[in-house]
Scaffold this motif. Sequence first.
Motif, mmCIF file in Angstrom:
data_model
loop_
_atom_site.group_PDB
_atom_site.id
_atom_site.type_symbol
_atom_site.label_atom_id
_atom_site.label_comp_id
_atom_site.label_asym_id
_atom_site.label_seq_id
_atom_site.Cartn_x
_atom_site.Cartn_y
_atom_site.Cartn_z
ATOM 1 N N UNK A 47 26.151 46.071 35.806
ATOM 2 C CA UNK A 47 26.818 44.776 35.699
ATOM 3 C C UNK A 47 26.524 44.167 34.321
ATOM 4 N N UNK A 48 25.244 44.137 33.954
ATOM 5 C CA UNK A 48 24.866 43.613 32.641
ATOM 6 C C UNK A 48 25.471 44.469 31.525
ATOM 7 N N UNK A 49 25.514 45.767 31.738
ATOM 8 C CA UNK A 49 26.065 46.658 30.729
ATOM 9 C C UNK A 49 27.552 46.378 30.520
ATOM 10 N N UNK A 50 28.279 46.215 31.620
ATOM 11 C CA UNK A 50 29.717 45.941 31.510
ATOM 12 C C UNK A 50 29.967 44.627 30.780
ATOM 13 N N UNK A 70 24.258 38.771 34.389
ATOM 14 C CA UNK A 70 24.982 39.267 35.560
ATOM 15 C C UNK A 70 25.267 38.131 36.548
ATOM 16 N N UNK A 71 25.550 36.950 35.998
ATOM 17 C CA UNK A 71 25.805 35.798 36.843
ATOM 18 C C UNK A 71 27.248 35.670 37.292
ATOM 19 N N UNK A 72 28.157 36.414 36.668
ATOM 20 C CA UNK A 72 29.570 36.367 37.070
ATOM 21 C C UNK A 72 29.844 37.393 38.165
ATOM 22 N N UNK A 107 26.575 37.275 44.501
ATOM 23 C CA UNK A 107 26.387 35.928 43.980
ATOM 24 C C UNK A 107 27.207 34.959 44.831
ATOM 25 N N UNK A 108 26.537 34.179 45.672
ATOM 26 C CA UNK A 108 27.247 33.180 46.470
ATOM 27 C C UNK A 108 27.363 31.893 45.662
ATOM 28 N N UNK A 109 28.337 31.080 45.997
ATOM 29 C CA UNK A 109 28.564 29.824 45.285
ATOM 30 C C UNK A 109 28.589 28.682 46.307
ATOM 31 N N UNK A 110 27.418 28.266 46.751
ATOM 32 C CA UNK A 110 27.339 27.237 47.797
ATOM 33 C C UNK A 110 27.739 25.860 47.290
ATOM 34 N N UNK A 111 28.061 24.975 48.228
ATOM 35 C CA UNK A 111 28.431 23.600 47.879
ATOM 36 C C UNK A 111 27.203 22.702 47.795
ATOM 37 N N UNK A 112 26.015 23.300 48.001
ATOM 38 C CA UNK A 112 24.767 22.543 47.965
ATOM 39 C C UNK A 112 23.828 23.151 46.926
ATOM 40 N N UNK A 281 34.746 42.239 44.440
ATOM 41 C CA UNK A 281 33.528 42.034 45.215
ATOM 42 C C UNK A 281 32.343 41.830 44.283
ATOM 43 N N UNK A 282 31.474 40.895 44.625
ATOM 44 C CA UNK A 282 30.362 40.556 43.739
ATOM 45 C C UNK A 282 29.149 41.418 43.964
ATOM 46 N N UNK A 283 29.275 42.710 43.752
ATOM 47 C CA UNK A 283 28.130 43.599 43.933
ATOM 48 C C UNK A 283 27.586 44.038 42.581
ATOM 49 N N UNK A 284 26.270 44.139 42.492
ATOM 50 C CA UNK A 284 25.629 44.592 41.270
ATOM 51 C C UNK A 284 24.816 45.828 41.599
ATOM 52 N N UNK A 285 25.139 46.941 40.978
ATOM 53 C CA UNK A 285 24.433 48.181 41.246
ATOM 54 C C UNK A 285 23.487 48.493 40.105
ATOM 55 N N UNK A 286 22.246 48.743 40.442
ATOM 56 C CA UNK A 286 21.291 49.171 39.437
ATOM 57 C C UNK A 286 20.923 50.600 39.768
#
Length: 290
Positions: A47-50, A70-72, A107-112, A281-286
């Motif tokens: 993810x960071x590499x991309x 890798x926050x996106x 990465x979830x994006x909660x309202x709180x 989909x918000x998956x990050x593979x290491x």
Amino acid sequence: MEFKTEYNEKTEELSTKSVALYHYCKITIFKNLQTGNQSVMFTGSIHKMWNSLNGIVAPNNETNSLKGYNGNQFGLTQIIEVREHLQVLFNCNANQMVFQNIEFGINTEPSFNPQKFITGLLYHNGIMFDFKYKQTYAEVVHNNFRIKIYNKGHQYSMHQPTLRIEIHIKKMVELKDTGIITFADINKFTLNNAFKQLLKRFDEVMYYDKTIRIKTLTTKQKLLIPYYNNQRYWIENILPQHRDRQKKRLKQFIEFNSNNLHAQLRQDLLNKCVIINSSIIGLNLTQKSA
């Protein structure tokens, strides 16, 4: 790439491994002096590499320059792009890239404020959460895997509140039901299986909901709050076989007298998984492959 090989001045010998850094990842070549064969290990976040390859940086550039970003959201389309890039880079096929361990999360994006959930984490399968970085990061380490829940928005100074829920698989037996062995196995079906594994672990998390409306509880229920909000009470004061009754009580408090932060996060996880069909989909593979 610039590979570096350590030199031992005492023995006047070169190391049998050479290392190069590549877009926040590390490539190590191991040489077998007896057979002359070589093997390659790739370590790091694709993810960071991309993001690095495409010039995408964190809002907090200082953090990005040190460790990458890798926050996106990172989708199946991007995963496939990385796979094709690595096949060209290493001149090999994806089925030759064997995972030794793997890390995936959403990465979830909660309202709180994510901190409301993090600071209420108690334990996972009998092991207390360990907190770091001023309680913005929590993890539980098991023999085969570890679960990590942390404030990704705080890490990168992001405007959108972002909570990352992640599993680091240390022994691939933990992923036997996903169908993932090599990089060639990554597709919509296997990523969905990985998501089910993530959701299962998240549902096993025991936490105290900081939004519980204590005033709505009975006098007897209020007396339980200081205990339920204490990690050590659950692990040190109650035997495992006696926890079930108290867990059910706390879950009732959360269900009927709070904003139920876990349920909100769970729904966001499900929403992110549904988007897999549009490859976002918000998956990050290491990966580590040899």
